[in-house]
Design an enzyme around this catalytic site. Structure first.
Site, PDB file in Angstrom:
ATOM      1  N   CYS A 172       0.840  -1.200   0.000  1.00 47.46           N
ATOM      2  CA  CYS A 172       0.000   0.000   0.000  1.00 47.46           C
ATOM      3  C   CYS A 172       0.868   1.242   0.000  1.00 47.46           C
ATOM      4  CB  CYS A 172      -0.926   0.000   1.223  1.00 47.46           C
ATOM      5  SG  CYS A 172      -1.975   1.458   1.306  1.00 47.46           S
ATOM      6  N   CYS A 186      -0.531   4.070   2.150  1.00 49.10           N
ATOM      7  CA  CYS A 186      -0.350   3.878   3.593  1.00 49.10           C
ATOM      8  C   CYS A 186       1.066   4.241   4.035  1.00 49.10           C
ATOM      9  CB  CYS A 186      -0.612   2.423   3.971  1.00 49.10           C
ATOM     10  SG  CYS A 186      -2.195   1.765   3.450  1.00 49.10           S
ATOM     11  N   ASP A 187       2.059   3.856   3.231  1.00 44.01           N
ATOM     12  CA  ASP A 187       3.440   3.876   3.703  1.00 44.01           C
ATOM     13  C   ASP A 187       4.379   4.774   2.906  1.00 44.01           C
ATOM     14  OD1 ASP A 187       2.684   1.921   5.581  1.00 44.01           O
ATOM     15  OD2 ASP A 187       3.012   0.318   4.130  1.00 44.01           O
TER      16      ASP A 187
END
Length: 348
Positions: free
Chosen positions: A168, A171-172
């Site tokens: 992701c 997300c990161d």
């Protein structure tokens, strides 16, 4: 007392089904999933895959524009503060999902922030066991649990998960470890292009690793990758090893050739997998008929019926072809109407 309808899942399909069943006075109960580290790693946190994306350009009704005031007036302060900073144009995935969630709640949907761990569709009312240890009963069930990102299954990939390996980018990707460093995206579809494009905001260069000599992405998305000067496509290559150490985490990748060329090593601080999804059906325990790819099988054309009467499927858990937010929402509507009409026919 058994619920009239329980909805499992909190992506576009789940919330749309909740909106429609709530407005039909069915008083739905929706399991949005538990907030756990296990679910975070699996990509199955509440609000579904759309909550892991950035700008959403193709969901009808959200043209480019500043939504700040609308978000402030529509969502509670607690939910609003939990959103990433607004992109100023259009709507982001997390914003869209929060708006759907709030709309369902406004009509009376009750939300349980737990997972459904197992079901028994051999009895009526149906029985659902949740991660809070409780058992729930329902006359009708709508399964809208979506699908999760796939990994390659390499030992080195597993070793460096959360230390440079991710499925992701949203997300990161903004983590300090990736800033101004070379990054790798594995895959050649629309999702891979979206991930790579997003990561160019943070990485010095983004290598797209694709096993063929042509991207599988739609033409407009493929052209976006080709036109981006920070994206370099490694054609006819596969990832065979993630390189790194315990101190730094990921430091590079080793790529094999699909056309007989020598192996290639690239320096990289992060590896992002974008190679498809697996439907979230394990909790069903084989009680619904699945397709060869593991998706819930719709047993009647143009209906969301499953192999068990009274159980309906919506969204990506039953769709391995379109897999779009708008089609998921559409089948959420269909499942709600199917459930409402089935309950009425049964006098429930």
């Amino acid at each position: 007392m058994a619920e009239k309808v329980i909805i499992i899942g909190s992506g576009p399909a789940g919330w749309t089904a909740a909106i429609y069943t709530a407005r039909a006075a069915l008083n739905p109960l929706l399991f949005e999933g538990a907030v756990t580290e296990e679910n975070r790693l699996a990509g199955t946190l509440p609000l579904g895959q759309l909550a892991l994306t950035t700008e959403v350009e193709n969901y009808p009704g959200f043209p480019a524009g500043n939504l700040e005031q609308y978000l402030d007036s529509s969502l509670s302060r607690e939910r609003r503060d939990g959103l990433p900073q607004h992109a100023k144009e259009g709507v982001t995935g997390p914003e869209l999902m929060e708006l759907m969630r709030q709309q369902a709640i406004n009509f009376g949907t009750r939300v349980v922030t737990e997972d459904v761990t197992s079901v028994d569709f051999s009895v009526r009312p149906f029985r659902l066991n949740a991660s809070d240890g409780q058992t729930y009963e329902a006359h009708a069930v709508i399964v809208a649990t979506g699908a999760r990102a796939n990994y390659l299954g390499l030992p080195s990939e597993e070793r460096f998960k959360n230390r440079g390996v991710s499925a992701c980018a949203v997300c990161d990707g903004a983590l300090p470890r990736f800033r101004n460093k070379p990054l790798v995206v594995v895959g050649g579809g629309d999702s891979a292009v979206e991930e790579a494009d997003y990561l160019t905001k943070f990485g010095s260069v983004v290598y797209m690793v694709h096993r063929r000599d042509q991207l599988r992405a739609s033409k407009i998305m493929a052209q976006r990758a080709l036109n981006n000067p920070k994206i370099q496509i490694q054609w006819n290559r596969t990832l065979i090893e993630v390189l790194g150490d315990d101190q730094k985490g990921v430091t590079g990748v080793r790529l094999a050739s699909t056309v007989g060329e020598p192996e290639l090593e690239l320096e990289a601080a992060g590896v992002f997998l974008a190679i498809g999804h697996t439907p979230n059906t394990a909790f069903l325990g084989g009680q619904l008929e699945l397709t060869p790819k593991g998706y819930i099988k719709w047993t009647t054309p143009f209906r969301t019926y499953t192999s068990v009467e009274g159980v309906f499927a919506a969204g990506d858990v039953g769709d391995d072809y379109y897999r779009q937010a708008v089609t998921a929402a559409g089948t959420g509507c269909m499942a709600a109407l199917d459930a409402e009409r089935w309950l009425a026919a049964k006098g429930l």
